[in-house]
Scaffold this motif. Structure first.
Motif, PDB file in Angstrom:
ATOM      1  N   GLU A 132       1.292  12.837  75.434  1.00 63.72           N
ATOM      2  CA  GLU A 132       0.313  13.523  74.599  1.00 63.72           C
ATOM      3  C   GLU A 132       0.059  14.942  75.093  1.00 63.72           C
ATOM      4  OE1 GLU A 132      -1.661   9.258  73.799  1.00 63.72           O
ATOM      5  OE2 GLU A 132      -0.846  10.134  75.611  1.00 63.72           O
ATOM      6  N   LYS A 148       1.311  19.129  73.361  1.00 65.41           N
ATOM      7  CA  LYS A 148       0.412  20.246  73.076  1.00 65.41           C
ATOM      8  C   LYS A 148       1.169  21.569  73.131  1.00 65.41           C
ATOM      9  CE  LYS A 148      -3.820  20.324  74.442  1.00 65.41           C
ATOM     10  NZ  LYS A 148      -5.065  20.331  75.235  1.00 65.41           N
ATOM     11  N   PRO A 199      -8.678   5.779  65.382  1.00 64.01           N
ATOM     12  CA  PRO A 199      -9.325   6.044  66.670  1.00 64.01           C
ATOM     13  C   PRO A 199     -10.737   5.464  66.779  1.00 64.01           C
ATOM     14  CG  PRO A 199      -8.265   8.028  65.812  1.00 64.01           C
ATOM     15  CD  PRO A 199      -8.278   7.033  64.700  1.00 64.01           C
ATOM     16  N   GLU A 246      -9.919   2.084  72.799  1.00 62.64           N
ATOM     17  CA  GLU A 246      -9.230   1.941  74.080  1.00 62.64           C
ATOM     18  C   GLU A 246     -10.237   1.872  75.227  1.00 62.64           C
ATOM     19  OE1 GLU A 246      -5.017   4.023  73.920  1.00 62.64           O
ATOM     20  OE2 GLU A 246      -6.603   5.459  73.413  1.00 62.64           O
ATOM     21  N   LYS A 249      -4.010   1.883  79.195  1.00 64.24           N
ATOM     22  CA  LYS A 249      -5.262   1.537  78.548  1.00 64.24           C
ATOM     23  C   LYS A 249      -5.113   0.204  77.820  1.00 64.24           C
ATOM     24  CE  LYS A 249      -6.414   6.385  77.651  1.00 64.24           C
ATOM     25  NZ  LYS A 249      -6.624   7.411  76.596  1.00 64.24           N
ATOM     26  N   HIS A 309      -0.061   7.301  65.608  1.00 67.30           N
ATOM     27  CA  HIS A 309      -0.012   8.672  66.112  1.00 67.30           C
ATOM     28  C   HIS A 309      -1.029   9.498  65.330  1.00 67.30           C
ATOM     29  CE1 HIS A 309       4.008   9.160  68.409  1.00 67.30           C
ATOM     30  NE2 HIS A 309       3.789   7.866  68.280  1.00 67.30           N
ATOM     31  N   TYR A 348      -2.407  13.784  65.151  1.00 65.41           N
ATOM     32  CA  TYR A 348      -2.209  15.140  65.650  1.00 65.41           C
ATOM     33  C   TYR A 348      -3.187  16.114  64.997  1.00 65.41           C
ATOM     34  CZ  TYR A 348       2.471  13.209  66.708  1.00 65.41           C
ATOM     35  OH  TYR A 348       3.509  12.434  67.150  1.00 65.41           O
ATOM     36  N   ALA A 403      -3.854  18.968  69.711  1.00 63.29           N
ATOM     37  CA  ALA A 403      -4.295  17.683  70.275  1.00 63.29           C
ATOM     38  C   ALA A 403      -3.404  16.574  69.724  1.00 63.29           C
ATOM     39  CB  ALA A 403      -5.750  17.404  69.924  1.00 63.29           C
ATOM     40  N   ASN A 443      -2.761  12.087  69.961  1.00 65.19           N
ATOM     41  CA  ASN A 443      -3.249  10.782  70.400  1.00 65.19           C
ATOM     42  C   ASN A 443      -2.287   9.717  69.894  1.00 65.19           C
ATOM     43  OD1 ASN A 443      -4.827   8.654  71.354  1.00 65.19           O
ATOM     44  ND2 ASN A 443      -6.135   8.613  69.550  1.00 65.19           N
ATOM     45  N   CYS A 444      -1.833   8.849  70.790  1.00 70.46           N
ATOM     46  CA  CYS A 444      -0.936   7.754  70.426  1.00 70.46           C
ATOM     47  C   CYS A 444      -1.509   6.450  70.971  1.00 70.46           C
ATOM     48  CB  CYS A 444       0.464   7.965  70.996  1.00 70.46           C
ATOM     49  SG  CYS A 444       1.212   9.555  70.609  1.00 70.46           S
ATOM     50  N   ILE A 445      -1.605   5.444  70.127  1.00 69.21           N
ATOM     51  CA  ILE A 445      -2.006   4.108  70.586  1.00 69.21           C
ATOM     52  C   ILE A 445      -0.821   3.177  70.369  1.00 69.21           C
ATOM     53  CG2 ILE A 445      -3.586   2.175  70.306  1.00 69.21           C
ATOM     54  CD1 ILE A 445      -5.761   4.013  69.581  1.00 69.21           C
ATOM     55  N   HIS A 497       0.085   5.613  79.462  1.00 67.67           N
ATOM     56  CA  HIS A 497      -0.274   7.011  79.198  1.00 67.67           C
ATOM     57  C   HIS A 497      -1.561   7.395  79.928  1.00 67.67           C
ATOM     58  CE1 HIS A 497       2.019   7.144  75.102  1.00 67.67           C
ATOM     59  NE2 HIS A 497       2.788   6.834  76.140  1.00 67.67           N
TER      60      HIS A 497
END
Length: 425
Positions: free
Chosen positions: A41, A45, A238, A243, A252, A353, A355, A365, A367-369, A418
């Motif tokens: 992540e 950037k 999110p 998480e 996480k 994902h 962005y 920014a 973020n991936c879960i 991560h």
């Protein structure tokens, strides 16, 4: 009794299992994720949108297609890019290919040794040569599906924001279709083999989450659903998939409506069994797989059912693409920035994902879960529930049962790590 398994075998990445019991009671159960953390992540950037998906694909060599597709969807939603029906069809076909690659690898190389009492598939090269040959034939077809649509078997190079940089040739798709049909005989043998295995008994209810099945069995979708009533746009993930941290893990963990949740083949089957292909429904019946099952060991049966579904659906999708004709398309990316999220059903479950882009089209920014991160809490809860039920067994058999339970989730540990830990002294 103490069970301390260092670096669990036949799974991707590194994890330890620590179980401590005394007087027939469970005192401690930890799934320690000891894989070195990676920082994708942060690496994303500042990157231009055209670079993001190829970088995101490197999060995982097993699920590089899924990361590519989730990344492209997030970028397109952020920048307001609309894709064609042809692009969606080819992406779906590419996703089927990766799910077949991963599922077949797991079923034959990770799970079969447990049921046949061997440490790996290698000893079977001499004793069960046809079994090994069948595994390799099926895996080759899956690899070639990804190669023909994605440009190569791992880390696809043809998918791009808005479409594809190169399209598969009609003749290659026709030959691929022929081979998919020919492979059905090997699938029949695979189903018969798994139907003969004695699957351990266990029951534990949990929350089952996947993408919406409104347009068919979960694959690519803009909404997510769960057995506990979640029905929301992917963009809200999110706030819904929360998480959290464990002191002994470099990954996480995650929860949604309950303390734990499950994603992956069994969750998809629980939520969308009615949307399976006709052949897959027959396979589920042959495997005595109940849509109401709460046995996590049934993850492998759901995985095999999905293999048949993806084979059948890939054949039909190729027919549809060929009938319409595959044509070159112009791609336009509007200028400016924005925020967006995308998701795909990866082999191990729902991959998210999200962005944010600035006006120059560069990420500010990310973020991936990861599916495995979502499953980790559920795996631990299953282990805690299982241990008291099997303490009467010999220690070696207990160890085998615990390892089989973890492997039923087919965890991808590297993908999930991560987490950055900062200690202040």
């Amino acid at each position: 009794m103490n069970i301390d398994i260092k670096h669990l075998a036949r799974m991707e990445g590194h994890a330890n299992l620590v179980v401590d019991t005394a007087n027939g009671e469970l005192k401690e159960c930890r799934l320690e994720i000891v894989e070195s953390p990676r920082f994708f992540e942060v690496m994303l950037k500042g990157r231009h949108y055209s670079d993001v998906a190829p970088i995101a694909a490197r999060i995982c060599g097993v699920c590089s297609v899924s990361h590519t597709l989730a990344s492209l969807a997030a970028t397109e939603n952020a920048l307001g890019v609309k894709v064609s029906a042809q692009t969606l069809g080819l992406r779906r076909l590419l996703s089927y290919g990766e799910n077949l690659q991963s599922h077949l690898l797991h079923l034959y190389f990770m799970a079969v040794p447990d049921y046949l009492g061997v440490p790996s598939l290698l000893p079977l090269v001499k004793t069960r040569r046809e079994l090994v040959a069948r595994a390799l034939r099926l895996k080759k077809v899956a690899n070639d599906l990804v190669r023909i649509v994605g440009g190569r078997p791992v880390h696809p190079v043809t998918p791009r924001v808005g479409g594809f940089s190169a399209l598969p040739a009609a003749q290659d798709l026709k030959e691929l279709r022929r081979r998919l049909v020919a492979a059905l005989a090997d699938l029949e043998e695979t189903v018969a083999m798994f139907a003969s295995f004695a699957v351990p008994e266990m029951a534990r209810e949990t929350e089952y989450l996947c993408l919406d099945a409104a347009e068919g069995y979960p694959s690519l979708a803009a909404r997510m659903v769960s057995s506990d009533g979640i029905d929301a746009p992917v963009a809200e993930f999110p706030a819904i998939v929360q998480e959290y941290f464990k002191p002994y893990a470099n990954a996480k963990f995650a929860r949604a409506s309950r303390d734990t949740l499950m994603v992956g083949p069994l969750a998809r089957y629980r939520n969308a069994a009615a949307k399976l292909s006709p052949m897959a429904k027959k396979v589920a019946a042959a495997l005595s797989l109940d849509p109401a099952t709460t046995n996590p060991y049934h993850g492998n049966l759901a995985r095999l059912t999905e293999v048949v579904h993806f084979f059948e659906e890939a054949i039909h999708l190729i027919d549809s693409l060929l009938l319409k004709g595959i044509r070159s398309e112009s791609i336009w990316v509007p200028p400016g920035g924005g925020t967006g999220a995308g998701a795909v059903e990866a082999p191990r479950g729902t991959l998210f994902h999200a962005y944010a882009y600035d006006e120059q089209g560069r990420i500010t920014a990310a973020n991936c879960i990861i599916p495995t991160a979502q499953n980790l809490g559920n795996i631990e809860a299953d282990l805690r529930a299982l241990v008291p039920e099997i303490l009467h067994l010999p220690k070696e058999e207990i160890t085998t049962r615990l390892e089989m339970l973890i492997r039923a989730y087919d965890p991808c540990i590297s993908c999930s790590t991560h987490l950055v830990k900062v200690e202040y002294l």
